[in-house]
Design a protein around this motif. Structure first.
Motif, short mmCIF file in Angstrom:
data_model
loop_
_atom_site.label_atom_id
_atom_site.label_comp_id
_atom_site.label_asym_id
_atom_site.label_seq_id
_atom_site.Cartn_x
_atom_site.Cartn_y
_atom_site.Cartn_z
N ARG A 137 42.32 32.13 30.36
CA ARG A 137 42.60 33.42 30.99
C ARG A 137 42.48 34.57 30.00
NH1 ARG A 137 45.92 37.43 32.00
NH2 ARG A 137 46.45 38.03 34.15
N ASP A 138 42.84 34.31 28.76
CA ASP A 138 42.84 35.36 27.74
C ASP A 138 41.47 35.68 27.18
OD1 ASP A 138 45.54 35.68 28.03
OD2 ASP A 138 46.07 34.39 26.34
N ARG A 139 40.45 34.96 27.64
CA ARG A 139 39.11 35.23 27.13
C ARG A 139 38.65 36.62 27.56
NH1 ARG A 139 36.23 29.44 28.60
NH2 ARG A 139 37.23 28.21 26.96
N VAL A 140 38.00 37.28 26.67
CA VAL A 140 37.49 38.62 26.96
C VAL A 140 36.42 38.53 28.04
CG1 VAL A 140 36.25 40.62 26.03
CG2 VAL A 140 37.97 39.43 24.63
N GLY A 141 36.51 39.43 29.02
CA GLY A 141 35.49 39.49 30.06
C GLY A 141 35.68 38.54 31.22
N ILE A 142 36.81 37.84 31.29
CA ILE A 142 37.02 36.91 32.39
C ILE A 142 37.15 37.69 33.70
CG2 ILE A 142 39.54 36.88 32.16
CD1 ILE A 142 39.42 33.91 32.97
N ASP A 143 36.60 37.15 34.75
CA ASP A 143 36.67 37.79 36.06
C ASP A 143 38.14 37.83 36.53
OD1 ASP A 143 35.01 38.52 38.66
OD2 ASP A 143 36.67 37.21 39.27
N PRO A 144 38.61 38.96 37.07
CA PRO A 144 40.01 39.07 37.51
C PRO A 144 40.41 38.00 38.52
CG PRO A 144 39.01 41.24 37.41
CD PRO A 144 37.91 40.25 37.18
N ASP A 145 39.51 37.67 39.43
CA ASP A 145 39.83 36.62 40.41
C ASP A 145 40.02 35.27 39.74
OD1 ASP A 145 39.73 38.43 42.48
OD2 ASP A 145 37.66 37.95 43.04
N ASP A 146 39.20 35.00 38.73
CA ASP A 146 39.34 33.75 37.98
C ASP A 146 40.66 33.72 37.22
OD1 ASP A 146 36.89 32.90 38.90
OD2 ASP A 146 35.79 33.52 37.10
N ALA A 147 41.04 34.87 36.66
CA ALA A 147 42.31 34.96 35.93
C ALA A 147 43.48 34.70 36.87
CB ALA A 147 42.45 36.34 35.29
N THR A 148 43.43 35.26 38.07
CA THR A 148 44.49 35.05 39.04
C THR A 148 44.57 33.58 39.44
OG1 THR A 148 44.27 37.29 39.92
CG2 THR A 148 45.31 35.66 41.35
N ALA A 149 43.43 32.96 39.65
CA ALA A 149 43.40 31.54 40.02
C ALA A 149 44.01 30.67 38.92
CB ALA A 149 41.98 31.10 40.32
N LEU A 150 43.72 31.00 37.67
CA LEU A 150 44.28 30.24 36.56
C LEU A 150 45.79 30.40 36.50
CD1 LEU A 150 41.58 31.02 33.85
CD2 LEU A 150 42.07 28.77 34.83
#
Length: 221
Positions: A137-150
């Motif tokens: 999740r902390d990776r730069v440029g991760i998609d917000p939806d992917d971050a929420t899913a994680l």
């Protein structure tokens, strides 16, 4: 006493010896207002599979599940908000430090309660999965939806751990269908469990019993 009160009281009792007082009070305040869905699901699962189970023998497992979830949930919040960067006063800084200690204590005490049970390995995997998810999740440029899913994976993993804890408390292992049901329950919540008093659907126990009966029937064919 209902399952919500049982799970909450067991979690609080497991932390009664924590020192200093301020740390214990910080943790107690957090648990007093917490949704106890994971802990309740452990109790409901055990009773659904064995109506004669003595819940006094299951409450420590329920507390362990709840404490691990609360500790990781607090860790997740701290990693997102980074309170030290916004701390306006030295007292705010101390509060943030206290939250970090509280998160560590919650997880470690939860592990202690589950360490000699059939849910021990599952508890370890929950923490490992949380670490992997938050690193991604902390990776730069991760998609917000992917971050929420994680982020939401924590709720899924907590309910899976809950059914493992409840099932192993009555001498079995959860069938795949029961783990899938736990994931379905987690999907009904938007990243957070409901407030106290609305921990689980009323049909939860019946669904768990039905899933277990079908799994047993399938193995006997």
């Amino acid at each position: 006493m209902d399952d919500t009160a049982r799970a909450r009281n067991a979690a609080l009792e497991a932390l009664a010896d924590v020192e200093p007082d301020r740390l214990r009070e910080t943790i107690g305040d957090r648990l007093a207002d917490a949704a106890v869905t994971p802990g309740v699901l452990s109790l409901v699962t055990a009773r659904a599979l064995d109506p004669d189970v003595h819940l006094g023998e299951v409450v420590d497992r329920a507390a362990g599940v709840q404490l691990i979830y609360e500790g990781l949930r607090l860790t997740r919040r701290l990693s997102h908000e980074e309170p030290w960067e916004s701390a306006a006063t030295p007292e705010s800084d101390i509060d943030a430090d206290m939250d970090v200690l509280a998160a560590d204590v919650l997880v470690s005490r939860g592990f202690s309660l589950l360490s000699h049970t059939g849910a021990a390995a599952a508890a370890v995997e929950v923490v490992r999965a949380f670490g992997r998810d938050q690193t991604r999740r902390d990776r730069v440029g991760i998609d917000p939806d992917d971050a929420t899913a994680l982020d939401r994976n924590l709720e899924v993993d907590a309910l899976e751990l809950a059914v493992v804890a409840g099932t192993t408390a009555v001498g079995g292992d959860p069938p795949t269908e029961l783990l899938e049901y736990a994931r379905e329950l987690a999907a009904d919540y938007d990243g957070e469990f409901p407030p106290p008093g609305r921990a689980l659907p009323e049909t939860t126990a019946d669904r768990i019993a039905d899933i277990s009966e079908r799994a047993v029937s399938a193995t006997e064919r």
